[in-house]
Design a protein around this motif. Sequence first.
Motif, mmCIF file in Angstrom:
data_model
loop_
_atom_site.group_PDB
_atom_site.id
_atom_site.type_symbol
_atom_site.label_atom_id
_atom_site.label_comp_id
_atom_site.label_asym_id
_atom_site.label_seq_id
_atom_site.Cartn_x
_atom_site.Cartn_y
_atom_site.Cartn_z
ATOM 1 N N ILE A 81 1.035 -0.886 -0.230
ATOM 2 C CA ILE A 81 0.006 0.307 0.116
ATOM 3 C C ILE A 81 0.842 0.975 0.342
ATOM 4 C CG2 ILE A 81 -1.897 0.548 1.118
ATOM 5 C CD1 ILE A 81 -2.360 -1.438 2.553
ATOM 6 N N VAL A 82 0.599 2.302 -0.800
ATOM 7 C CA VAL A 82 1.872 3.404 -1.486
ATOM 8 C C VAL A 82 1.455 3.797 -0.344
ATOM 9 C CG1 VAL A 82 2.686 4.798 -2.771
ATOM 10 C CG2 VAL A 82 2.822 1.989 -4.011
ATOM 11 N N MET A 83 0.746 4.642 -0.163
ATOM 12 C CA MET A 83 0.142 6.103 0.227
ATOM 13 C C MET A 83 0.107 5.485 2.266
ATOM 14 S SD MET A 83 -0.750 7.531 -1.815
ATOM 15 C CE MET A 83 -2.406 8.792 -0.612
ATOM 16 N N THR A 84 0.299 4.515 2.270
ATOM 17 C CA THR A 84 0.470 4.060 4.406
ATOM 18 C C THR A 84 1.709 3.352 4.132
ATOM 19 O OG1 THR A 84 -1.006 2.362 3.686
ATOM 20 C CG2 THR A 84 -1.873 4.287 4.523
ATOM 21 N N ASP A 85 2.472 2.793 3.242
ATOM 22 C CA ASP A 85 3.473 2.084 3.473
ATOM 23 C C ASP A 85 3.418 0.348 3.872
ATOM 24 O OD1 ASP A 85 6.106 1.232 2.896
ATOM 25 O OD2 ASP A 85 6.884 2.337 4.905
ATOM 26 N N GLY A 86 1.537 -0.039 4.054
ATOM 27 C CA GLY A 86 2.000 -0.734 5.021
ATOM 28 C C GLY A 86 1.742 -1.947 3.823
ATOM 29 N N VAL A 87 1.676 -2.936 4.026
ATOM 30 C CA VAL A 87 1.951 -4.214 3.423
ATOM 31 C C VAL A 87 0.323 -5.632 3.650
ATOM 32 C CG1 VAL A 87 2.466 -6.517 2.504
ATOM 33 C CG2 VAL A 87 4.583 -4.842 3.375
ATOM 34 N N LEU A 88 -0.539 -5.651 2.468
ATOM 35 C CA LEU A 88 -1.439 -5.987 2.904
ATOM 36 C C LEU A 88 -1.641 -7.914 2.303
ATOM 37 C CD1 LEU A 88 -4.572 -6.939 4.033
ATOM 38 C CD2 LEU A 88 -5.761 -5.593 1.386
ATOM 39 N N THR A 89 -1.390 -9.009 2.590
ATOM 40 C CA THR A 89 -1.366 -9.964 2.202
ATOM 41 C C THR A 89 -2.483 -11.155 2.399
ATOM 42 O OG1 THR A 89 0.620 -10.018 2.854
ATOM 43 C CG2 THR A 89 -0.015 -11.925 2.320
ATOM 44 N N LEU A 90 -2.909 -12.002 1.037
ATOM 45 C CA LEU A 90 -4.120 -12.897 1.580
ATOM 46 C C LEU A 90 -3.840 -13.800 0.831
ATOM 47 C CD1 LEU A 90 -7.532 -13.321 1.258
ATOM 48 C CD2 LEU A 90 -7.369 -13.497 -1.337
ATOM 49 N N SER A 91 -3.772 -14.891 1.446
ATOM 50 C CA SER A 91 -3.275 -16.436 1.898
ATOM 51 C C SER A 91 -4.056 -17.232 1.597
ATOM 52 C CB SER A 91 -1.924 -16.446 2.748
ATOM 53 O OG SER A 91 -1.666 -16.134 4.140
ATOM 54 N N ASN A 92 -3.662 -18.561 1.343
ATOM 55 C CA ASN A 92 -4.869 -19.744 1.828
ATOM 56 C C ASN A 92 -3.702 -21.153 1.689
ATOM 57 O OD1 ASN A 92 -7.392 -21.006 1.750
ATOM 58 N ND2 ASN A 92 -6.289 -21.948 -0.718
ATOM 59 N N SER A 93 -3.558 -21.568 2.702
ATOM 60 C CA SER A 93 -2.907 -23.137 2.705
ATOM 61 C C SER A 93 -3.135 -24.226 2.865
ATOM 62 C CB SER A 93 -1.969 -22.472 4.055
ATOM 63 O OG SER A 93 -1.309 -21.494 4.479
ATOM 64 N N LEU A 94 -3.930 -24.458 2.469
ATOM 65 C CA LEU A 94 -3.547 -26.344 1.838
ATOM 66 C C LEU A 94 -2.676 -27.426 2.293
ATOM 67 C CD1 LEU A 94 -6.257 -28.175 1.725
ATOM 68 C CD2 LEU A 94 -5.555 -28.219 -1.080
ATOM 69 N N ARG A 95 -3.258 -28.152 3.161
ATOM 70 C CA ARG A 95 -2.388 -29.290 3.702
ATOM 71 C C ARG A 95 -3.180 -30.734 4.054
ATOM 72 N NH1 ARG A 95 2.316 -29.982 7.435
ATOM 73 N NH2 ARG A 95 2.732 -27.262 7.360
ATOM 74 N N TYR A 96 -2.033 -31.966 3.473
ATOM 75 C CA TYR A 96 -2.647 -33.273 3.483
ATOM 76 C C TYR A 96 -1.573 -33.752 4.889
ATOM 77 C CZ TYR A 96 -2.990 -38.610 2.900
ATOM 78 O OH TYR A 96 -3.444 -39.882 3.112
ATOM 79 N N GLN A 97 -2.621 -34.459 5.740
ATOM 80 C CA GLN A 97 -1.362 -34.821 6.399
ATOM 81 C C GLN A 97 -1.863 -36.091 7.167
ATOM 82 O OE1 GLN A 97 -1.635 -32.711 10.045
ATOM 83 N NE2 GLN A 97 -0.490 -33.793 11.453
ATOM 84 N N ASP A 98 -1.242 -37.766 6.849
ATOM 85 C CA ASP A 98 -1.280 -38.158 7.428
ATOM 86 C C ASP A 98 -0.566 -39.354 8.434
ATOM 87 O OD1 ASP A 98 -1.716 -40.680 7.866
ATOM 88 O OD2 ASP A 98 -1.588 -42.002 6.534
ATOM 89 N N SER A 99 -0.578 -38.335 9.463
ATOM 90 C CA SER A 99 -0.067 -38.386 11.554
ATOM 91 C C SER A 99 -0.703 -39.746 12.534
ATOM 92 C CB SER A 99 0.656 -37.570 11.745
ATOM 93 O OG SER A 99 -0.584 -36.603 12.416
ATOM 94 N N GLN A 100 0.992 -40.163 12.775
ATOM 95 C CA GLN A 100 0.236 -41.093 13.945
ATOM 96 C C GLN A 100 1.631 -41.434 14.968
ATOM 97 O OE1 GLN A 100 -0.370 -45.390 12.946
ATOM 98 N NE2 GLN A 100 1.187 -45.080 11.050
ATOM 99 N N SER A 101 1.061 -41.584 16.169
ATOM 100 C CA SER A 101 2.075 -42.116 17.791
ATOM 101 C C SER A 101 1.312 -42.712 18.434
ATOM 102 C CB SER A 101 2.282 -40.600 18.353
ATOM 103 O OG SER A 101 3.226 -40.674 19.411
ATOM 104 N N ASN A 102 2.995 -43.483 19.280
ATOM 105 C CA ASN A 102 2.583 -44.209 19.781
ATOM 106 C C ASN A 102 2.543 -43.903 21.144
ATOM 107 O OD1 ASN A 102 4.706 -44.406 20.531
ATOM 108 N ND2 ASN A 102 5.535 -46.872 19.787
ATOM 109 N N SER A 103 2.099 -42.784 21.373
ATOM 110 C CA SER A 103 2.428 -41.901 22.820
ATOM 111 C C SER A 103 0.609 -42.598 23.398
ATOM 112 C CB SER A 103 2.616 -40.667 23.034
ATOM 113 O OG SER A 103 2.403 -39.995 24.410
ATOM 114 N N SER A 104 0.995 -42.480 24.920
ATOM 115 C CA SER A 104 -0.729 -42.948 25.902
ATOM 116 C C SER A 104 -0.872 -41.440 25.858
ATOM 117 C CB SER A 104 0.822 -43.113 27.099
ATOM 118 O OG SER A 104 1.275 -42.478 27.995
ATOM 119 N N PHE A 105 -0.364 -40.599 25.923
ATOM 120 C CA PHE A 105 -1.488 -39.207 25.561
ATOM 121 C C PHE A 105 -1.740 -38.982 24.131
ATOM 122 C CE2 PHE A 105 2.637 -37.513 25.347
ATOM 123 C CZ PHE A 105 2.787 -36.646 23.702
ATOM 124 N N SER A 106 -1.587 -39.761 22.954
ATOM 125 C CA SER A 106 -2.108 -38.914 21.904
ATOM 126 C C SER A 106 -3.145 -40.125 21.447
ATOM 127 C CB SER A 106 -0.928 -39.534 21.331
ATOM 128 O OG SER A 106 -0.782 -41.167 20.449
#
Length: 495
Positions: free
Chosen positions: A112-137
Amino acid sequence: MSFVRKITVNLFLLMFLAVFSVSESWSQQVLNLEKALEYARQESPEIKKARLNLEQSRENLIARRASLKSGFRLNLTPIEYGHNRQYNDPLSEWYTTESLNSYGTFSVQQPIVMTDGVLTLSNSLRYQDSQSNSSFSGDPFKGFSNRISLNLDQPLFTYNRTKLELKELEYRLENSKIGYALQELSLERQVSQAFYQVYEAQMTLNTAREEFENRSQSVAIIRNKVEAGLVAKEELLQAELDLMTSRSNYQNQEVDLANLKDQFKQMLGMPLEEEVLLLGEVNVLPVDIELQKAMKLAVDNRLEIRQRKIDIETGQFELVRTNAMNEFKGNIGISVGLFGENEEFTGVFDKPTDNQNIGFSLEIPLWDWGEKKARMRAAKAAQKIREINLDDEKINISLTIRQVHRSLKNLLTQIDIAQKNLENARLTYEINLEKYKNGDLTSMDLNLYQNQLTQKKTSLTRARINYMLELLNMKIQTLYDFENQMSIVPDMSEY
């Protein structure tokens, strides 16, 4: 029959010499001053560097302006696998985690030139396959998650760095345009000086050739007189010695001309192997120049004054930067968005979660031991120097115009004197040559009159060239052509 063969051979030799001389003339480039200037504007190393500097400044400004438009970025991590053995201190147990991820982020960033600011639009997409053998998981997760956010980063209580940088680049481009225009004017002066220097050397060589031919005739005349017993043999020996001296001077002038031509070709950016012949006119037409008009044109038109003003403007930017050292400033950051997750891609936003974040920070300087005040005083002193330089530039321009104006008047007087001296020297030589032919004058006396005639020819040529160069200097100093009564102020939009 042998006579016909002899004539045929002679004709063949003449034809061969004619063709050879034509081919030699083809390899020689004939230049007048206008052609030399046109060639130099394209090929001169100095003008090429100025042109590249101009291109660099222009492209830097174009790049900075392009950076202020929306920037689109895509970061991808197609696959990321992890298998780790870790220790949990609170539970005092070892556990193993295994995960497979694939994710990417698409973002649009808008400064933004008038105010010296920055405007950001973002989209994050994730595929996740995770597992744990911890007793609290919990249960293993296998699915998709998506995060959409809109972020604003806005500086507060400080100067607009983007606007200042843009203005600096614009001034830098303008300065490069002025530098290129000044280089063209400087090139015109340098090429003209070198051109007339070579031209004068050519004229000096012609004069030396004429002198050599005259002495050759003198030696022939003396030889006939010696053979007829009219003069002593010692006079022939002296005449032959003078002829050898004249031949040596002629050869020296050839060497000097060749060296000057090489320097001239280097200035033009021309291959040293190429032969050149300079054609010019040194007929002087006096130009009436009004001093006050010339001084006003110089102060109004000279690009150096604009350069000094640009220095003052950029100096103001330095004051702004210095004043911002250890400044009180703040920053506000705002982020809003949605987050969703699901085992199926189409159901990611079935139950979205709102995300909001706002932050306000301040930077408060407490004590800098007088650093900022000292730097501000130094910056103000530098700015004062720039203002003084502007005033000095105007005074120096006026002084230069006054000096050139006086010099032009003096050079016209010198040309008149040189013309009369040449006429007297030519008439004196012709009279004494007749005396010499009649035996009333020695060869040594004739030698003095010959040298005098040679010097007067050279002096007239040099006086005319000096006037033409000084007239060119007046044109460059005022950016006004007094011969044609027209302005030559460069159009900055052309560069």
